[in-house]
Design an enzyme around this catalytic site. Structure first.
Site, PDB file in Angstrom:
ATOM      1  N   LYS A   1       0.839  -1.201   0.000  1.00 64.88           N
ATOM      2  CA  LYS A   1       0.000   0.000   0.000  1.00 64.88           C
ATOM      3  C   LYS A   1       0.871   1.247   0.000  1.00 64.88           C
ATOM      4  O   LYS A   1       1.289   1.733   1.042  1.00 64.88           O
ATOM      5  CB  LYS A   1      -0.937   0.056   1.219  1.00 64.88           C
ATOM      6  CG  LYS A   1      -2.027   1.114   0.996  1.00 64.88           C
ATOM      7  CD  LYS A   1      -2.476   1.814   2.249  1.00 64.88           C
ATOM      8  CE  LYS A   1      -1.535   2.831   2.776  1.00 64.88           C
ATOM      9  NZ  LYS A   1      -1.274   4.010   1.912  1.00 64.88           N
TER      10      LYS A   1
ATOM     11  N   GLU B   1      10.160   1.183   9.964  1.00 65.50           N
ATOM     12  CA  GLU B   1      11.272   2.028   9.479  1.00 65.50           C
ATOM     13  C   GLU B   1      10.763   3.465   9.530  1.00 65.50           C
ATOM     14  O   GLU B   1       9.979   3.883   8.677  1.00 65.50           O
ATOM     15  CB  GLU B   1      11.644   1.644   8.046  1.00 65.50           C
ATOM     16  CG  GLU B   1      12.225   0.249   7.891  1.00 65.50           C
ATOM     17  CD  GLU B   1      13.618   0.101   8.477  1.00 65.50           C
ATOM     18  OE1 GLU B   1      14.190   1.110   8.932  1.00 65.50           O
ATOM     19  OE2 GLU B   1      14.122  -1.025   8.500  1.00 65.50           O
TER      20      GLU B   1
ATOM     21  N   CYS C   1      14.794   9.691   5.364  1.00 69.18           N
ATOM     22  CA  CYS C   1      14.746   9.377   6.794  1.00 69.18           C
ATOM     23  C   CYS C   1      16.110   9.454   7.462  1.00 69.18           C
ATOM     24  O   CYS C   1      16.222   9.866   8.602  1.00 69.18           O
ATOM     25  CB  CYS C   1      14.180   7.978   6.960  1.00 69.18           C
ATOM     26  SG  CYS C   1      15.022   6.778   5.906  1.00 69.18           S
TER      27      CYS C   1
ATOM     28  N   GLU D   1      11.963  16.402  13.281  1.00 68.55           N
ATOM     29  CA  GLU D   1      12.327  16.008  11.917  1.00 68.55           C
ATOM     30  C   GLU D   1      11.641  16.965  10.935  1.00 68.55           C
ATOM     31  O   GLU D   1      10.418  16.988  10.854  1.00 68.55           O
ATOM     32  CB  GLU D   1      11.871  14.570  11.651  1.00 68.55           C
ATOM     33  CG  GLU D   1      12.316  14.060  10.296  1.00 68.55           C
ATOM     34  CD  GLU D   1      11.685  12.724   9.913  1.00 68.55           C
ATOM     35  OE1 GLU D   1      10.501  12.505  10.228  1.00 68.55           O
ATOM     36  OE2 GLU D   1      12.388  11.920   9.282  1.00 68.55           O
TER      37      GLU D   1
HETATM   38  P1  NAD Z   1       3.108   8.719   7.115  1.00 69.05           P
HETATM   39  O1  NAD Z   1       3.366   8.020   8.396  1.00 69.05           O
HETATM   40  O2  NAD Z   1       2.169   9.840   7.067  1.00 69.05           O
HETATM   41  O3  NAD Z   1       2.554   7.671   6.010  1.00 69.05           O
HETATM   42  C1  NAD Z   1       3.198   6.457   5.759  1.00 69.05           C
HETATM   43  C2  NAD Z   1       2.196   5.454   5.216  1.00 69.05           C
HETATM   44  O4  NAD Z   1       1.248   5.123   6.225  1.00 69.05           O
HETATM   45  C3  NAD Z   1       1.362   5.970   4.036  1.00 69.05           C
HETATM   46  O5  NAD Z   1       1.223   4.921   3.095  1.00 69.05           O
HETATM   47  C4  NAD Z   1       0.031   6.295   4.671  1.00 69.05           C
HETATM   48  O6  NAD Z   1      -1.054   6.257   3.767  1.00 69.05           O
HETATM   49  C5  NAD Z   1      -0.074   5.183   5.696  1.00 69.05           C
HETATM   50  N1  NAD Z   1      -1.022   5.412   6.785  1.00 69.05           N
HETATM   51  C6  NAD Z   1      -1.432   6.593   7.299  1.00 69.05           C
HETATM   52  N2  NAD Z   1      -2.269   6.369   8.343  1.00 69.05           N
HETATM   53  C7  NAD Z   1      -2.385   5.028   8.478  1.00 69.05           C
HETATM   54  C8  NAD Z   1      -3.079   4.187   9.389  1.00 69.05           C
HETATM   55  N3  NAD Z   1      -3.842   4.679  10.349  1.00 69.05           N
HETATM   56  N4  NAD Z   1      -2.954   2.844   9.251  1.00 69.05           N
HETATM   57  C9  NAD Z   1      -2.160   2.323   8.284  1.00 69.05           C
HETATM   58  N5  NAD Z   1      -1.484   3.072   7.382  1.00 69.05           N
HETATM   59  C10 NAD Z   1      -1.584   4.419   7.489  1.00 69.05           C
HETATM   60  O7  NAD Z   1       4.541   9.120   6.613  1.00 69.05           O
HETATM   61  P2  NAD Z   1       4.932  10.042   5.379  1.00 69.05           P
HETATM   62  O8  NAD Z   1       4.663  11.442   5.734  1.00 69.05           O
HETATM   63  O9  NAD Z   1       4.368   9.470   4.142  1.00 69.05           O
HETATM   64  O10 NAD Z   1       6.499   9.765   5.322  1.00 69.05           O
HETATM   65  C11 NAD Z   1       7.425  10.519   5.999  1.00 69.05           C
HETATM   66  C12 NAD Z   1       8.037   9.732   7.134  1.00 69.05           C
HETATM   67  O11 NAD Z   1       8.581   8.491   6.669  1.00 69.05           O
HETATM   68  C13 NAD Z   1       9.185  10.484   7.746  1.00 69.05           C
HETATM   69  O12 NAD Z   1       9.122  10.421   9.147  1.00 69.05           O
HETATM   70  C14 NAD Z   1      10.387   9.713   7.249  1.00 69.05           C
HETATM   71  O13 NAD Z   1      11.525   9.881   8.023  1.00 69.05           O
HETATM   72  C15 NAD Z   1       9.881   8.323   7.219  1.00 69.05           C
HETATM   73  N6  NAD Z   1      10.703   7.440   6.360  1.00 69.05           N
HETATM   74  C16 NAD Z   1      11.421   6.420   6.922  1.00 69.05           C
HETATM   75  C17 NAD Z   1      12.256   5.611   6.149  1.00 69.05           C
HETATM   76  C18 NAD Z   1      13.068   4.496   6.757  1.00 69.05           C
HETATM   77  O14 NAD Z   1      13.459   3.586   6.042  1.00 69.05           O
HETATM   78  N7  NAD Z   1      13.395   4.530   8.034  1.00 69.05           N
HETATM   79  C19 NAD Z   1      12.324   5.844   4.771  1.00 69.05           C
HETATM   80  C20 NAD Z   1      11.595   6.888   4.221  1.00 69.05           C
HETATM   81  C21 NAD Z   1      10.782   7.689   5.031  1.00 69.05           C
END
Ligand code: NAD
Length: 489
Positions: free
Chosen positions: A185, A259, A293, A393
């Site tokens: 997803k 992650e 990230c 962040e």
């Molecule tokens: P986010 O947490 O808003 O969304 C991530 C995913 O979760 C999306 O697909 C979203 O639709 C889904 N989601 C949202 N609410 C949900 C729920 N209640 N249940 C299940 N799924 C749900 O994050 P973002 O803003 O898209 O991404 C940014 C974050 O990702 C930053 O904190 C970044 O550091 C982190 N990130 C981490 C890594 C890593 O490998 N450690 C890599 C890239 C980004």
């Protein structure tokens, strides 16, 4: 001035859902107008999954599981090798899609298909080598005891948007090599890469149903992670969402890897190779316009060199070419959308108001880029370690610079956030490197510009950066569960 169109033969894939062998162009979650981050123009109308689509996708993955699991490891390996090779054949197309999808400069997205290939082939190599071992034999206790490394079943993968092909590289190969089937997803803003990849996966001989796609928002994500047939969750995203997921899957006793985000420290000592350190310290935090990230967004400089080094870093940042992601000369693209642009500008404004640090570069919407969602590369110096700017962040092109006087002080500042994803060191002193590498609270430590997220090495966080590992054998182990068999003889 409107951006000049860079000529290409590619087009965005017709975004859709993939459920078993069906590529579907309507979804129960409505539709999303996909906007090109570089221009602000709508470029696609994307169908979104709702809970009913998630149900169908999980059912397809569940049906495909027995067949994929019992497919010989060597055959799974060969399928993944063919997928890796197909991505290599289509590398330029994926680079182009990545640039259009999330606004990453094409010079950077061109580096990702080879990484996808390397990660997938590394994981594929384990497909016929995931063995159990003998625990005890008859001689020991009249019990023959051994372990089996088994796949979980259906894995629910929730992805973020910042590096669509890379996120898939880190998860898909390992899960499939281990014999799982998956439902992916991605969020609304990155619907294209996964869709195209699954087309190629079918071409590579990976049976329909082994990889399914339910692009959508929080509702689809929540339906996926709580689905009783989803045996494990692999999540990449922010800590707030991870907490919500953890809260709903804990009562189901469902395991997950998380992650999450970071605020990685980059320690630069006076004995470092200054050319390497300045280039890395300036450019790496601004990779993906700072939307990564593990980027070294906190630069800690030894006080004796702080003034000169800061000046070098600022000059290097100033020299970055911002512009159209489709232009191979571009080094800095837009951020993902208008909301991110607004959020970053208000983060910067608040940091100035609160005297979190001294603004030395950027801080505004660039006048040269009136269209799209650009933010000037922004540098704050003399940042207070306890300030919001230092702790939060930003997920955008914002670099914070601190100074330290001793190794102890550097470690204290570096370890002084709730995150623990990456840490970076620049020094020519090997003893110092080894000592610091042990003391830094981070899942990875990169020294003197060593690259991060390599296919054969573990990547992941601690603290609020999450847990679980991707990469290396550790990344495979996340997708197998161990069964013990004891036979009394
Ligand atoms: P986010 O947490 O808003 O969304 C991530 C995913 O979760 C999306 O697909 C979203 O639709 C889904 N989601 C949202 N609410 C949900 C729920 N209640 N249940 C299940 N799924 C749900 O994050 P973002 O803003 O898209 O991404 C940014 C974050 O990702 C930053 O904190 C970044 O550091 C982190 N990130 C981490 C890594 C890593 O490998 N450690 C890599 C890239 C980004």
């Amino acid at each position: 001035m409107a951006m000049q169109e860079h000529r290409t033969n590619y087009k965005l894939p017709e975004a859709g859902l993939v459920i078993g062998d069906r590529f579907v162009h309507t979804g129960a979650g409505g539709r999303y107008k996909h906007v090109n981050p570089a221009t602000g123009a709508v470029q696609a109308d994307v169908p979104l999954a709702g809970p009913a689509d998630v149900e169908a996708a999980v059912a397809a993955a569940r049906r495909a599981f027995p067949g994929w699991r019992s497919t010989p490891g060597a055959t799974r390996r060969d399928c993944l090798f063919r997928l890796a090779d197909l991505v290599t054949t289509h590398a330029e197309e994926f680079a182009w899609i990545g640039a259009r999808e999330v606004g990453t400069p094409i010079a950077s997205t061109r580096a990702i298909p080879p990484k996808f290939s390397a990660w997938t082939k590394y994981a594929a190599g384990w497909a016929d080598k995931l063995e159990g071992h003998v625990v005890s034999t008859l001689q020991d206790d009249a019990v023959f005891d051994y372990t089996l490394a088994e796949p979980y079943g259906v894995i629910g993968m929730i992805l973020t948007w910042n590096g669509p092909l890379m996120a898939l590289a880190m998860k898909v190969g390992p899960a499939l090599a281990a014999g799982n089937t998956i439902v992916i997803k991605p969020p609304e803003v990155s619907p294209f890469t996964a869709y195209r990849l699954i087309q190629l996966a079918h071409e590579a001989g990976i049976p329909p149903g082994v990889i399914n796609l339910v692009t959508g928002g929080a509702e689809a994500g929540a339906a996926l992670v709580t689905h009783p047939e989803v045996q494990k969750v692999a999540f990449t995203g922010g800590v707030a969402t991870a907490r919500k997921i953890a809260a709903v899957i804990a009562p189901l006793m469902k395991p997950a890897i998380y992650e999450l985000g970071g605020k990685s420290a980059n320690l630069v000592f006076a004995d470092a190779d200054m050319d390497t350190a300045a280039k890395h310290s300036a450019r790496q935090p601004l990779f993906l316009s700072g939307q990564g990230c593990v980027l070294p967004t906190r630069l800690l400089v030894e006080e004796s060199i702080a003034k000169d080094f800061t000046a070098r870093v600022v000059e290097e940042v100033r020299s970055l070419r911002m512009g159209d992601p489709m232009d191979p000369q571009t080094e800095l693209g837009p951020v993902i959308n208008g909301a991110a642009q607004e959020r970053l500008l208000s983060t910067i404004a608040a940091a100035r108001t609160n005297n979190d640090g001294r603004l030395v570069l950027g801080g505004a919407r660039p006048a040269s880029q009136p269209d799209g969602f650009f933010v000037e590369p922004t540098v704050f110096a003399d940042v207070r370690p306890e300030s919001e700017l230092a702790q939060h962040e930003c997920f955008g092109p914002v670099l914070s610079i601190f100074t330290f006087r001793s190794d102890d002080e550097a470690v204290e500042i570096a370890n002084g956030t709730k995150f623990g994803l990456g840490a970076y060191i620049h020094t020519t002193n090997l003893g110092r490197t080894l000592k610091l590498a042990h003391r830094l609270e981070a899942g990875t430590v990169q020294v003197n510009g060593a690259p991060t997220a390599r296919e054969n090495a573990p990547f992941g966080g601690r603290g609020q950066s999450g847990y679980g590992r991707e990469g290396g054998k550790y990344g495979l182990d996340e997708f197998v569960r161990i069964k013990n068999v004891a036979i009394k003889v």
